[in-house]
Write an enzyme that holds these catalytic residues in place. Structure first.
Site, PDB file in Angstrom:
ATOM      1  N   CYS A   1       0.822  -1.205   0.000  1.00  0.00           N
ATOM      2  CA  CYS A   1       0.000   0.000   0.000  1.00  0.00           C
ATOM      3  C   CYS A   1       0.862   1.264   0.000  1.00  0.00           C
ATOM      4  CB  CYS A   1      -0.954  -0.020   1.188  1.00  0.00           C
ATOM      5  SG  CYS A   1      -0.201  -0.516   2.746  1.00  0.00           S
TER       6      CYS A   1
HETATM    7  N1  LIG Z   1      -4.335  -4.999   4.913  1.00  0.00           N
HETATM    8  C1  LIG Z   1      -3.774  -4.240   3.973  1.00  0.00           C
HETATM    9  O1  LIG Z   1      -4.049  -3.020   3.867  1.00  0.00           O
HETATM   10  C2  LIG Z   1      -2.814  -4.829   3.012  1.00  0.00           C
HETATM   11  C3  LIG Z   1      -2.384  -6.134   3.123  1.00  0.00           C
HETATM   12  N2  LIG Z   1      -1.511  -6.642   2.178  1.00  0.00           N
HETATM   13  C4  LIG Z   1      -0.988  -8.005   2.273  1.00  0.00           C
HETATM   14  O2  LIG Z   1      -2.014  -8.937   2.034  1.00  0.00           O
HETATM   15  C5  LIG Z   1      -1.709 -10.160   2.706  1.00  0.00           C
HETATM   16  C6  LIG Z   1      -2.887 -10.491   3.602  1.00  0.00           C
HETATM   17  O3  LIG Z   1      -2.968  -9.458   4.588  1.00  0.00           O
HETATM   18  P1  LIG Z   1      -4.289  -9.126   5.374  1.00  0.00           P
HETATM   19  O4  LIG Z   1      -5.464  -9.484   4.570  1.00  0.00           O
HETATM   20  O5  LIG Z   1      -4.138  -7.736   5.856  1.00  0.00           O
HETATM   21  O6  LIG Z   1      -4.107 -10.146   6.614  1.00  0.00           O
HETATM   22  P2  LIG Z   1      -5.205 -10.849   7.525  1.00  0.00           P
HETATM   23  O7  LIG Z   1      -4.469 -11.300   8.733  1.00  0.00           O
HETATM   24  O8  LIG Z   1      -6.378  -9.976   7.687  1.00  0.00           O
HETATM   25  O9  LIG Z   1      -5.644 -12.123   6.666  1.00  0.00           O
HETATM   26  C7  LIG Z   1      -4.755 -13.158   6.357  1.00  0.00           C
HETATM   27  C8  LIG Z   1      -5.555 -14.418   6.119  1.00  0.00           C
HETATM   28  O10 LIG Z   1      -4.647 -15.475   5.783  1.00  0.00           O
HETATM   29  C9  LIG Z   1      -4.946 -16.596   6.612  1.00  0.00           C
HETATM   30  N3  LIG Z   1      -3.734 -17.382   6.832  1.00  0.00           N
HETATM   31  C10 LIG Z   1      -2.658 -17.075   7.582  1.00  0.00           C
HETATM   32  N4  LIG Z   1      -1.748 -18.066   7.540  1.00  0.00           N
HETATM   33  C11 LIG Z   1      -2.274 -19.028   6.742  1.00  0.00           C
HETATM   34  C12 LIG Z   1      -1.816 -20.302   6.309  1.00  0.00           C
HETATM   35  N5  LIG Z   1      -0.628 -20.790   6.687  1.00  0.00           N
HETATM   36  N6  LIG Z   1      -2.615 -21.015   5.499  1.00  0.00           N
HETATM   37  C13 LIG Z   1      -3.815 -20.550   5.103  1.00  0.00           C
HETATM   38  N7  LIG Z   1      -4.312 -19.354   5.487  1.00  0.00           N
HETATM   39  C14 LIG Z   1      -3.541 -18.588   6.287  1.00  0.00           C
HETATM   40  C15 LIG Z   1      -5.450 -15.976   7.895  1.00  0.00           C
HETATM   41  O11 LIG Z   1      -6.155 -16.936   8.635  1.00  0.00           O
HETATM   42  P3  LIG Z   1      -6.299 -16.799  10.249  1.00  0.00           P
HETATM   43  O12 LIG Z   1      -7.515 -15.986  10.455  1.00  0.00           O
HETATM   44  O13 LIG Z   1      -6.425 -18.209  10.692  1.00  0.00           O
HETATM   45  O14 LIG Z   1      -5.065 -16.141  10.752  1.00  0.00           O
HETATM   46  C16 LIG Z   1      -6.321 -14.862   7.369  1.00  0.00           C
HETATM   47  O15 LIG Z   1      -7.586 -15.318   6.978  1.00  0.00           O
HETATM   48  C17 LIG Z   1      -0.446  -9.931   3.520  1.00  0.00           C
HETATM   49  O16 LIG Z   1       0.684 -10.436   2.861  1.00  0.00           O
HETATM   50  C18 LIG Z   1      -0.422  -8.415   3.633  1.00  0.00           C
HETATM   51  O17 LIG Z   1       0.864  -7.972   3.871  1.00  0.00           O
HETATM   52  C19 LIG Z   1      -1.122  -5.875   1.128  1.00  0.00           C
HETATM   53  C20 LIG Z   1      -1.487  -4.582   0.999  1.00  0.00           C
HETATM   54  C21 LIG Z   1      -2.332  -3.927   1.971  1.00  0.00           C
HETATM   55  C1  LIG Z   2      -0.685  -0.335   9.058  1.00  0.00           C
HETATM   56  C2  LIG Z   2       0.209  -1.503   8.768  1.00  0.00           C
HETATM   57  O1  LIG Z   2       0.609  -2.225   9.661  1.00  0.00           O
HETATM   58  N1  LIG Z   2       0.532  -1.677   7.505  1.00  0.00           N
HETATM   59  C3  LIG Z   2       1.356  -2.768   7.068  1.00  0.00           C
HETATM   60  C4  LIG Z   2       1.524  -2.742   5.601  1.00  0.00           C
HETATM   61  C5  LIG Z   2       0.317  -3.131   4.829  1.00  0.00           C
HETATM   62  C6  LIG Z   2       0.704  -3.620   3.460  1.00  0.00           C
HETATM   63  O2  LIG Z   2       0.813  -2.977   2.458  1.00  0.00           O
HETATM   64  O3  LIG Z   2       1.063  -4.846   3.495  1.00  0.00           O
HETATM   65  P1  LIG Z   2       2.040  -5.718   2.660  1.00  0.00           P
HETATM   66  O4  LIG Z   2       3.197  -4.980   2.220  1.00  0.00           O
HETATM   67  O5  LIG Z   2       2.450  -6.809   3.554  1.00  0.00           O
HETATM   68  O6  LIG Z   2       1.307  -6.214   1.523  1.00  0.00           O
HETATM   69  C7  LIG Z   2       2.751  -2.697   7.694  1.00  0.00           C
HETATM   70  O7  LIG Z   2       3.265  -1.619   7.943  1.00  0.00           O
HETATM   71  O8  LIG Z   2       3.371  -3.774   7.789  1.00  0.00           O
END
Ligand SMILES: NC(=O)C1=CN([C@@H]2O[C@H](COP(=O)(O)OP(=O)(O)OC[C@H]3O[C@@H](n4cnc5c(N)ncnc54)[C@H](OP(=O)(O)O)[C@@H]3O)[C@@H](O)[C@H]2O)C=CC1
Ligand SMILES: CC(=O)N[C@@H](CCC(=O)OP(=O)(O)O)C(=O)O
Length: 310
Positions: free
Chosen positions: A117
């Site tokens: 992000c």
């Molecule tokens: N949130 C954001 O704004 C952003 C996130 N991302 C990236 O997206 C990815 C997901 O993040 P986010 O959605 O925020 O995280 P969350 O923790 O909200 O969701 C992750 C999901 O993955 C599941 N999970 C974790 N480990 C495993 C495994 N070994 N096998 C199967 N399922 C698994 C979790 O299950 P459980 O509930 O059991 O833990 C959960 O449902 C990350 O790599 C993050 O860095 C990228 C950009 C922005």
């Molecule tokens: C607020 C907050 O904790 N933000 C996350 C980044 C979210 C994101 O972009 O995640 P990925 O790069 O993993 O996809 C952090 O700083 O680690």
């Protein structure tokens, strides 16, 4: 045949938002795993291998495991939303607007790494100025940002929203990443075309979705003759014809008293601003987006659509 999409991690923050964006679409078939089975490796492996496109919304280690589950499969295409492959040379970086050729690279790619992000904002501001020769080699770039707390996934959402938890967070706004080793720095450096790693200082605010990324610049240290107008013109030229990433006209931004981090929440767009005073010594570049929109799930769906259009 209708393309099959499997979102591994569909019950997490990013996965759920992708699923919501796909609801009602008839041009794709969504393969789904029940929430209680979300960590069932055999079931995931089966669904991953039966998809046309697998969208991984998992932590880095689980993403690598999923990619391993697909190692013998030459047909499934992958979009990974984690940090794991963002600077890997054999993955296309999923920021379609970052230069003119990128959308076609994503269309043709088997493996697409969805940007982080914060890097979406930072690269969106920095790369056009590097490409235009405005930001010289060796310039010490700083990136300061604030994110909505959904950026921290399910865990941070619970910490911010449930004050009865032992690990709850009571602050309304906090700075983190204090050792200055945030996982997004390599991605900003590589795709920002920087020769020096930027100094990145992120923070979180008590709002769910939204993000501001700021890159302040000293005009004296840029290419000779650079002005607020020439920086703005370079950004306008770079994003000409784009509708997801847009550059706010100077006539409009000079009238603004503030920028609201939540303005683009629940949208998939990104706005870029150039702030400062004509003839002044400094400019401040600002990117405004939703961390879960153009910063994650919106970009993933955009990349999926590009891949399906190939
Ligand atoms: N949130 C954001 O704004 C952003 C996130 N991302 C990236 O997206 C990815 C997901 O993040 P986010 O959605 O925020 O995280 P969350 O923790 O909200 O969701 C992750 C999901 O993955 C599941 N999970 C974790 N480990 C495993 C495994 N070994 N096998 C199967 N399922 C698994 C979790 O299950 P459980 O509930 O059991 O833990 C959960 O449902 C990350 O790599 C993050 O860095 C990228 C950009 C922005
Ligand atoms: C607020 C907050 O904790 N933000 C996350 C980044 C979210 C994101 O972009 O995640 P990925 O790069 O993993 O996809 C952090 O700083 O680690």
């Amino acid at each position: 045949m209708t393309p099959k999409i499997f979102i591994d991690g569909e019950h997490g923050t990013t996965g759920l938002q992708i699923r919501t964006r796909m609801a009602g679409r008839r041009d794709v078939e969504l393969l789904s795993i029940p929430e209680a089975e979300r960590r069932n490796a055999a079931m995931r492996e089966d669904l991953l291998n039966n998809a046309d496109i697998a969208i991984l919304c998992l932590p880095d280690d689980a993403s690598k495991e999923a990619v391993g589950m697909l190692s013998g499969n030459n047909s499934v295409r992958i979009i990974d939303t984690s940090t794991a492959y963002r600077i890997a040379s054999d993955w296309a970086y999923g920021f379609a607007e970052m230069d003119k050729a990128q959308a076609d690279k994503i269309k043709a790619a088997r493996h697409v790494a969805n940007p982080g992000c914060y890097p979406t904002g930072a690269i969106g501001l920095i790369r056009p100025l590097r490409a235009a020769g405005i930001l010289p080699d060796g310039y010490p770039v700083s990136v300061n940002a604030v994110s909505g707390y959904t950026g921290g996934g399910k865990q941070m959402i619970a910490q911010m929203e449930d004050q009865s938890r032992e690990d709850s967070i009571s602050a309304n706004n906090f700075v983190y990443g204090l050792p200055l080793k945030h996982k997004h720095v390599p991605e900003m450096k590589t795709h920002g075309l920087l020769d020096r790693a930027p100094l990145f200082s992120p923070s979180v605010g008590r709002f769910a979705q939204g993000m501001i990324v700021q890159v302040p610049l000293f005009l004296d240290d840029l290419k000779d003759g650079t002005t607020i107008e020439s920086i703005h013109a370079a950004l306008v030229a770079h994003y000409a014809g784009q509708d997801i990433v847009t550059v706010v006209p100077l006539a409009e931004s000079t009238k603004l008293g503030r920028v609201d981090a939540e303005e683009l929440a629940n949208t998939d767009r990104m706005k870029l601003f150039v702030f400062g005073t004509p003839g002044g010594a400094h400019v401040n570049l600002v990117a405004l987006l939703d961390n879960l929109g153009k910063g994650a799930s919106g970009a993933a769906v955009q990349n999926m659509d590009l891949m399906l259009s190939a």
